[in-house]
Design an enzyme around this catalytic site. Structure first.
Site, PDB file in Angstrom:
ATOM      1  N   HIS A  75       0.828  -1.207   0.000  1.00 40.48           N
ATOM      2  CA  HIS A  75       0.000   0.000   0.000  1.00 40.48           C
ATOM      3  C   HIS A  75       0.858   1.252   0.000  1.00 40.48           C
ATOM      4  O   HIS A  75       1.934   1.294   0.610  1.00 40.48           O
ATOM      5  CB  HIS A  75      -0.973   0.010   1.191  1.00 40.48           C
ATOM      6  CG  HIS A  75      -0.343   0.129   2.542  1.00 40.48           C
ATOM      7  ND1 HIS A  75      -0.119   1.347   3.165  1.00 40.48           N
ATOM      8  CD2 HIS A  75       0.107  -0.804   3.417  1.00 40.48           C
ATOM      9  CE1 HIS A  75       0.427   1.147   4.352  1.00 40.48           C
ATOM     10  NE2 HIS A  75       0.585  -0.148   4.530  1.00 40.48           N
ATOM     11  N   ASP A 194       6.415   2.606   6.454  1.00 40.44           N
ATOM     12  CA  ASP A 194       5.183   1.823   6.360  1.00 40.44           C
ATOM     13  C   ASP A 194       4.238   2.546   5.397  1.00 40.44           C
ATOM     14  O   ASP A 194       3.643   3.556   5.766  1.00 40.44           O
ATOM     15  CB  ASP A 194       4.575   1.689   7.758  1.00 40.44           C
ATOM     16  CG  ASP A 194       3.234   0.989   7.786  1.00 40.44           C
ATOM     17  OD1 ASP A 194       2.818   0.448   6.751  1.00 40.44           O
ATOM     18  OD2 ASP A 194       2.593   1.015   8.858  1.00 40.44           O
ATOM     19  N   GLU A 228      -5.053   1.289   3.154  1.00 40.58           N
ATOM     20  CA  GLU A 228      -4.760   0.279   4.168  1.00 40.58           C
ATOM     21  C   GLU A 228      -4.781   0.859   5.567  1.00 40.58           C
ATOM     22  O   GLU A 228      -5.263   0.227   6.510  1.00 40.58           O
ATOM     23  CB  GLU A 228      -3.393  -0.352   3.869  1.00 40.58           C
ATOM     24  CG  GLU A 228      -3.072  -1.593   4.711  1.00 40.58           C
ATOM     25  CD  GLU A 228      -2.405  -1.258   6.045  1.00 40.58           C
ATOM     26  OE1 GLU A 228      -2.311  -2.154   6.899  1.00 40.58           O
ATOM     27  OE2 GLU A 228      -1.991  -0.095   6.244  1.00 40.58           O
ATOM     28  N   HIS A 329       4.950   3.704  12.883  1.00 38.78           N
ATOM     29  CA  HIS A 329       3.993   4.809  12.957  1.00 38.78           C
ATOM     30  C   HIS A 329       4.529   5.978  13.779  1.00 38.78           C
ATOM     31  O   HIS A 329       3.754   6.807  14.258  1.00 38.78           O
ATOM     32  CB  HIS A 329       2.641   4.341  13.499  1.00 38.78           C
ATOM     33  CG  HIS A 329       1.788   3.689  12.472  1.00 38.78           C
ATOM     34  ND1 HIS A 329       0.431   3.520  12.624  1.00 38.78           N
ATOM     35  CD2 HIS A 329       2.083   3.159  11.268  1.00 38.78           C
ATOM     36  CE1 HIS A 329      -0.064   2.913  11.552  1.00 38.78           C
ATOM     37  NE2 HIS A 329       0.931   2.678  10.715  1.00 38.78           N
TER      38      HIS A 329
END
Length: 403
Positions: A75, A194, A228, A329
């Site tokens: 993603h 990510d 996502e 994150h």
């Protein structure tokens, strides 16, 4: 597995793709620009693709097995923020896009993306008490949460009307700036590894296969999703005849986890539940047999594209590969070795037949053909007589494998 060849990835190309993607803002809901760049990279390596009306990109490589396929999913969307209110002090109240803590956004540089592409404004996410000279020790006990931070916009604004005059509105996206760096020792530090690290590694794997020029035993799709981080993931865009689905995403490097920043992780379970027993162990075996650093791990507060695909009813085996990321994150870091490990394992996997080619050729079949007892031992419990509990077999668990 024996016919798969470990391919050398084009590392400089992968690094260029990674740095390019990291520099493009792409919070969930605002991914059009990055998908244009990904499309250009797919054209560059010669991978045919289509784009769905929701913006999901689906590339395709033909295989020897006709219409039967497998898929790899990554993603491009990231966590981010959105303007909730234009405040009387000339600053912006924000809410998160995707799941992440305000703790790791304090001090982050941002871009405010207005409806006018020419009007992009810069700023910083700050606690509402940001100056020790003004608030003293109160800044150390200041609460953590999105209601306790605000965006200071780098423009001459002092009230809500000033912000509105710039064209800033409620609902505008606030993208957290990445500032990517690759160190001399090979570490990559950046926001939004990510899953832009996963995209770069996966594209490098497909490039290696295309450069090799040999037809795959099974057709392969590359599914690039755009939502996502908000839970939609691969709920759309997946073809019905896909028998195996492998997601590539960030793996969690932290105390209590087994992932590393230098290797590939095979997730055995995440928040959604266990991944496919057979496919996950096949991937781990491929890594072991070809000298790729690999670790099995379990993720407790984690879900990926696979979860949304299965929840949407995809009739497919599913597994998750990850490149180890520290401080996911947040202020993320990985190593180029992890991205190479993911790309190499993925390229190996795509050269193999399906895990159960005969069974998985159809979406369903008779129970006698289901591939379970051939690889899973069945042990009988010892019989117990309540009248004579001491009379049990000498070997209560004999080696009794039913194949």
């Amino acid at each position: 597995m024996t016919h798969a060849e470990k391919l050398e990835l084009d590392l400089p190309w992968m690094q260029d793709v990674l740095m390019e993607l990291l520099r493009i803002p792409s919070p969930s809901g605002r991914t059009d620009v990055i998908m244009q760049h990904v499309g250009e990279r797919l054209e560059e390596i010669g991978l045919p693709f289509e784009v769905t009306r929701r913006g999901v990109m689906v590339g395709s490589l033909d295989g020897e097995e006709g219409t039967l396929d497998r898929a790899v999913v990554v993603h491009t969307d990231t966590i981010g923020c959105m303007v909730q209110a234009l405040q009387d002090n000339g600053r912006l109240a924000i809410v998160p896009v995707g799941t992440h803590s305000a703790r790791f956004s304090e001090g982050t540089r941002v871009q405010v993306l207005t409806d006018d592409p020419e009007n992009v404004y810069y700023g910083t996410i700050l606690p509402t008490k940001a100056s020790g000279h003004a608030f003293g020790d109160d800044i150390d006990t200041h609460p953590i949460g999105w209601e306790h931070v605000e965006v200071r916009v780098d423009e001459k604004v002092s009230n809500a009307q000033d912000l509105a005059d710039l064209g800033i509105q409620v609902g505008d996206f606030v993208a957290q700036t990445a500032f990517p760096v690759i160190t001399r020792s090979g570490f990559v530090t950046s926001r939004h590894l990510d899953d832009k690290g996963g995209v770069a590694a996966t594209l490098a794997a497909f490039k290696a296969l295309l450069d090799r020029g040999e037809e795959l035993p099974v057709g392969a799709h590359l599914l690039i999703t755009v939502a996502e981080e908000v839970g939609h993931g691969a709920s759309s865009g997946l073809y019905q005849d896909v028998a195996e689905l492998v997601s590539v995403d960030a793996a969690v490097v932290a105390p209590g986890q087994h992932s590393t920043e230098t290797g590939v992780s095979i997730a055995m379970q995440d928040l959604h539940g266990p991944f496919d027993y057979h496919l996950s162990r096949k991937l781990h075996g491929l890594a072991r047999d070809h000298g790729i650093e690999a670790h099995r791990d379990v993720f407790r507060y984690y879900r990926s594209d696979v979860a949304s695909a299965l929840e949407a009813g995809a009739e497919t085996r599913a597994a998750l590969l990850g490149f180890g990321v520290d401080a996911t994150h947040g202020w993320e870091r990985t190593h180029l070795d992890a991205l190479v490990a993911v790309g190499e394992l993925l390229a190996l996997y795509l050269q193999t037949p399906l895990t159960f080619a005969n069974w998985d050729a159809e979406p369903s079949g008779p129970l006698k053909n289901f591939p379970s007892t051939a690889v899973q031992p069945v042990r009988r419990e010892p019989e117990w007589d309540p009248e004579a509990p001491e009379l049990i077999e000498d070997d209560p668990f004999p080696d009794d494998y039913e194949a």
